[in-house]
Design a protein around this motif. Structure first.
Motif, PDB file in Angstrom:
ATOM      1  N   UNK A   1      21.867  65.127 -14.096  1.00  0.00           N
ATOM      2  CA  UNK A   1      22.252  63.911 -13.764  1.00  0.00           C
ATOM      3  C   UNK A   1      22.458  63.309 -14.515  1.00  0.00           C
ATOM      4  N   UNK A   2      22.093  63.937 -15.849  1.00  0.00           N
ATOM      5  CA  UNK A   2      22.512  63.187 -17.599  1.00  0.00           C
ATOM      6  C   UNK A   2      25.066  63.136 -16.451  1.00  0.00           C
ATOM      7  N   UNK A   3      25.059  64.645 -16.919  1.00  0.00           N
ATOM      8  CA  UNK A   3      25.765  64.338 -16.481  1.00  0.00           C
ATOM      9  C   UNK A   3      26.091  64.084 -15.105  1.00  0.00           C
ATOM     10  N   UNK A   4      25.825  64.003 -13.471  1.00  0.00           N
ATOM     11  CA  UNK A   4      26.718  62.940 -13.328  1.00  0.00           C
ATOM     12  C   UNK A   4      26.765  62.094 -13.354  1.00  0.00           C
ATOM     13  N   UNK A   5      26.112  61.041 -13.895  1.00  0.00           N
ATOM     14  CA  UNK A   5      26.032  60.266 -14.224  1.00  0.00           C
ATOM     15  C   UNK A   5      27.300  59.511 -14.848  1.00  0.00           C
ATOM     16  N   UNK A   6      27.318  60.406 -16.536  1.00  0.00           N
ATOM     17  CA  UNK A   6      28.605  60.098 -16.480  1.00  0.00           C
ATOM     18  C   UNK A   6      30.278  60.304 -15.833  1.00  0.00           C
ATOM     19  N   UNK A   7      29.859  61.908 -15.440  1.00  0.00           N
ATOM     20  CA  UNK A   7      31.274  61.681 -14.467  1.00  0.00           C
ATOM     21  C   UNK A   7      31.239  60.269 -13.509  1.00  0.00           C
ATOM     22  N   UNK A   8      30.245  59.824 -13.120  1.00  0.00           N
ATOM     23  CA  UNK A   8      30.753  58.482 -12.533  1.00  0.00           C
ATOM     24  C   UNK A   8      30.837  57.921 -12.938  1.00  0.00           C
TER      25      UNK A   8
ATOM     26  N   UNK B   1      16.498  71.224 -17.439  1.00  0.00           N
ATOM     27  CA  UNK B   1      17.843  70.984 -16.756  1.00  0.00           C
ATOM     28  C   UNK B   1      18.960  70.384 -15.662  1.00  0.00           C
ATOM     29  N   UNK B   2      16.853  70.063 -15.626  1.00  0.00           N
ATOM     30  CA  UNK B   2      17.441  68.542 -13.722  1.00  0.00           C
ATOM     31  C   UNK B   2      17.982  67.507 -15.040  1.00  0.00           C
ATOM     32  N   UNK B   3      17.534  66.652 -15.642  1.00  0.00           N
ATOM     33  CA  UNK B   3      17.963  66.253 -16.786  1.00  0.00           C
ATOM     34  C   UNK B   3      19.196  66.021 -16.660  1.00  0.00           C
TER      35      UNK B   3
ATOM     36  N   UNK C   1      -3.917  88.026 -20.568  1.00  0.00           N
ATOM     37  CA  UNK C   1      -3.392  87.721 -19.419  1.00  0.00           C
ATOM     38  C   UNK C   1      -2.817  86.505 -19.321  1.00  0.00           C
ATOM     39  N   UNK C   2      -4.074  86.000 -18.602  1.00  0.00           N
ATOM     40  CA  UNK C   2      -4.094  85.142 -17.599  1.00  0.00           C
ATOM     41  C   UNK C   2      -3.818  83.129 -18.806  1.00  0.00           C
ATOM     42  N   UNK C   3      -4.164  83.380 -19.924  1.00  0.00           N
ATOM     43  CA  UNK C   3      -2.823  82.289 -21.409  1.00  0.00           C
ATOM     44  C   UNK C   3      -1.640  82.873 -21.060  1.00  0.00           C
ATOM     45  N   UNK C   4      -1.312  84.139 -21.376  1.00  0.00           N
ATOM     46  CA  UNK C   4       0.130  84.388 -21.327  1.00  0.00           C
ATOM     47  C   UNK C   4       0.792  83.263 -19.872  1.00  0.00           C
ATOM     48  N   UNK C   5       0.256  83.814 -18.455  1.00  0.00           N
ATOM     49  CA  UNK C   5       1.577  83.440 -17.942  1.00  0.00           C
ATOM     50  C   UNK C   5       0.964  82.116 -17.615  1.00  0.00           C
ATOM     51  N   UNK C   6      -0.275  81.244 -17.897  1.00  0.00           N
ATOM     52  CA  UNK C   6       0.173  80.029 -18.138  1.00  0.00           C
ATOM     53  C   UNK C   6       0.781  79.969 -19.067  1.00  0.00           C
ATOM     54  N   UNK C   7       1.459  80.499 -19.691  1.00  0.00           N
ATOM     55  CA  UNK C   7       2.067  78.916 -21.625  1.00  0.00           C
ATOM     56  C   UNK C   7       3.496  79.456 -20.801  1.00  0.00           C
ATOM     57  N   UNK C   8       4.000  80.722 -19.678  1.00  0.00           N
ATOM     58  CA  UNK C   8       5.115  81.709 -19.216  1.00  0.00           C
ATOM     59  C   UNK C   8       5.669  80.463 -18.407  1.00  0.00           C
ATOM     60  N   UNK C   9       4.699  79.746 -16.874  1.00  0.00           N
ATOM     61  CA  UNK C   9       4.983  79.564 -16.486  1.00  0.00           C
ATOM     62  C   UNK C   9       4.754  76.766 -17.020  1.00  0.00           C
ATOM     63  N   UNK C  10       4.224  77.320 -17.663  1.00  0.00           N
ATOM     64  CA  UNK C  10       4.604  75.299 -18.381  1.00  0.00           C
ATOM     65  C   UNK C  10       5.912  75.104 -19.008  1.00  0.00           C
ATOM     66  N   UNK C  11       6.712  76.725 -20.096  1.00  0.00           N
ATOM     67  CA  UNK C  11       8.028  76.824 -20.401  1.00  0.00           C
ATOM     68  C   UNK C  11       9.018  77.010 -19.477  1.00  0.00           C
ATOM     69  N   UNK C  12       8.382  77.764 -18.412  1.00  0.00           N
ATOM     70  CA  UNK C  12       9.736  78.160 -16.963  1.00  0.00           C
ATOM     71  C   UNK C  12       9.626  76.287 -16.025  1.00  0.00           C
ATOM     72  N   UNK C  13       8.459  75.343 -16.493  1.00  0.00           N
ATOM     73  CA  UNK C  13       8.232  74.088 -15.679  1.00  0.00           C
ATOM     74  C   UNK C  13       9.200  73.205 -16.589  1.00  0.00           C
ATOM     75  N   UNK C  14       8.912  73.443 -17.370  1.00  0.00           N
ATOM     76  CA  UNK C  14       9.708  72.084 -19.070  1.00  0.00           C
ATOM     77  C   UNK C  14      11.413  72.321 -18.713  1.00  0.00           C
ATOM     78  N   UNK C  15      11.468  73.867 -19.030  1.00  0.00           N
ATOM     79  CA  UNK C  15      13.301  74.605 -19.055  1.00  0.00           C
ATOM     80  C   UNK C  15      13.639  73.781 -17.709  1.00  0.00           C
ATOM     81  N   UNK C  16      13.158  73.797 -16.587  1.00  0.00           N
ATOM     82  CA  UNK C  16      13.617  73.253 -15.352  1.00  0.00           C
ATOM     83  C   UNK C  16      13.995  72.311 -15.742  1.00  0.00           C
ATOM     84  N   UNK C  17      12.385  71.395 -15.661  1.00  0.00           N
ATOM     85  CA  UNK C  17      12.809  70.130 -16.360  1.00  0.00           C
ATOM     86  C   UNK C  17      13.810  69.496 -16.581  1.00  0.00           C
TER      87      UNK C  17
END
Length: 396
Positions: A389-396, A384-386, A366-382
């Motif tokens: 940011x790229x969209x804002x730069x292109x619009x600018x 989305x942020x990038x 269970x710990x491994x699965x939770x850690x993998x989910x947390x890492x996947x969510x963190x990568x997805x958030x990063x």
């Protein structure tokens, strides 16, 4: 054409002559005979060994391209119907970034064929030059080490009675039926072996996600699967017997080489990959490993073979995990587990070969699965942020 190919023709002539000289030094006949046929086979092996590193890159590039097809289709769907220059440029930039990220290229799989084609054309022209050198009508007295005497010896060498310089469309003055029968058999075998190698790559070593009928790459490979053998079936009548021997030998080499790669390094998600996993699982069962140990090994392999490090409470809290044994047990599908905080086992709890109880083993999973989910969510958030940011730069 001969002016452009002359350096390669000269090199091909020297390789064939060198292999023939080596065979005669080992005791084979120095004149006309099977030594010249084996020289062509030796040339095939030499060329295949030279392009072997490129072949490895071709297999890896082809596999990566197949795995990336779902992501490529998403990008193509995103810009579907947008024909303006800016949208087309952005589509190419996103595709280039995707290829660069995974270390592949849509043209990498063509490198071995591009390199081999000049060799094949040069061999064709060298074999075409043999009769003219023997007759003294060639543009020069010799081609590298191939002089009139050597050319006459080559002319008299045969494969099942067919001269090496003859072809189906130009069988020469003698042995017309023999030449055409041998040429037809070699052409048919060449086409069948080519079809088999293409079918292995297309059907057995391609992931199901890439085998969508609407996938352009899958369509192209299906066309090549049936189209290429048909093209060579009709154009092969112009190839000399020596060229057909080279091509057939090369296809046999490809079948063995490709079979080894597909068996030992298949594309993830393909039929060959599932067969390899089944073989490995059976082997581990024969070695006496339990189902749980096999699952542990498979999980490590799916993460790239990295060993899972033990996770303390502080790291677990940072990863957003909850320290609740009942939740671990519920996720693992166990009904009843009794565990104390002091780590003392309850009576009747059995430990496996790994030294863990069922509850501890379930908790680790269970710990491994939770850690993998947390890492996947963190990568997805990063990501989305990038993207924002790229969209804002292109619009600018």
């Amino acid at each position: 054409m001969d002016t452009i190919l002359h350096p390669i023709m000269w090199l091909v002539a020297w390789v064939m002559y060198g292999i023939h000289s080596g065979l005669t030094a080992l005791g084979m006949s120095g004149g006309a005979g099977p030594a010249w046929v084996l020289a062509i086979l030796g040339l095939t092996i030499t060329v295949r060994l030279i392009v072997l590193p490129l072949y490895n890159r071709q297999i890896n590039a082809s596999r990566q391209t197949q795995v990336l097809q779902p992501e490529i289709q998403k990008i193509q769907k995103k810009y579907k119907g947008k024909k303006d220059q800016v949208s087309q440029q952005r589509q190419q930039e996103e595709l280039s970034a995707l290829y660069k990220k995974h270390g592949t290229s849509p043209f990498a799989s063509c490198a071995p064929m591009i390199i081999q084609m000049p060799v094949l054309f040069s061999l064709f022209r060298v074999l075409y030059a043999f009769p003219q050198i023997a007759a003294g009508t060639w543009q020069s007295a010799s081609l590298g080490p191939i002089n009139q005497e050597v050319a006459e010896q080559f002319q008299e060498s045969t494969v099942f009675g067919a001269p090496l310089s003859a072809s189906f469309s130009d069988p020469g003055s003698a042995h017309t039926t023999t030449v055409r029968v041998v040429a037809a058999v070699l052409v048919i075998f060449m086409c069948l072996s080519m079809f088999y190698t293409q079918k292995q790559l297309t059907m057995k070593n391609m992931p199901e996600s890439a085998m969508d009928p609407s996938n352009p790459m899958f369509k192209t490979q299906k066309y090549m699967l049936y189209g290429m053998p048909l093209i060579y079936l009709f154009s092969g009548v112009a190839f000399q017997i020596g060229v057909l021997v080279y091509w057939v030998a090369g296809n046999i080499w490809n079948i063995g080489q490709q079979t080894w790669f597909i068996r030992n390094n298949p594309t993830p998600g393909s039929q060959a990959h599932r067969e390899r996993e089944a073989r490995i699982r059976k082997k581990r069962l024969r070695q006496g490993l339990s189902e749980e140990q096999i699952e542990e090994l498979e999980e490590q392999e799916s993460r790239g073979g990295q060993r899972e490090q033990p996770m303390g409470k502080a790291r677990a809290k940072k990863s957003g995990q909850k320290e609740n044994a009942l939740d671990y047990v519920a996720q693992a599908g166990l009904d009843e587990v009794e565990a104390d905080d002091d780590g003392v086992d309850e009576p009747g709890e059995a430990r496996g070969k790994d030294g863990l109880t069922d509850a501890e083993r379930a908790r680790k999973r269970y710990e491994r699965r939770q850690a993998e989910r947390a890492r996947s969510q963190a990568k997805a958030q990063n990501r989305q942020k990038k993207a924002k940011q790229n969209k804002k730069q292109r619009n600018f």
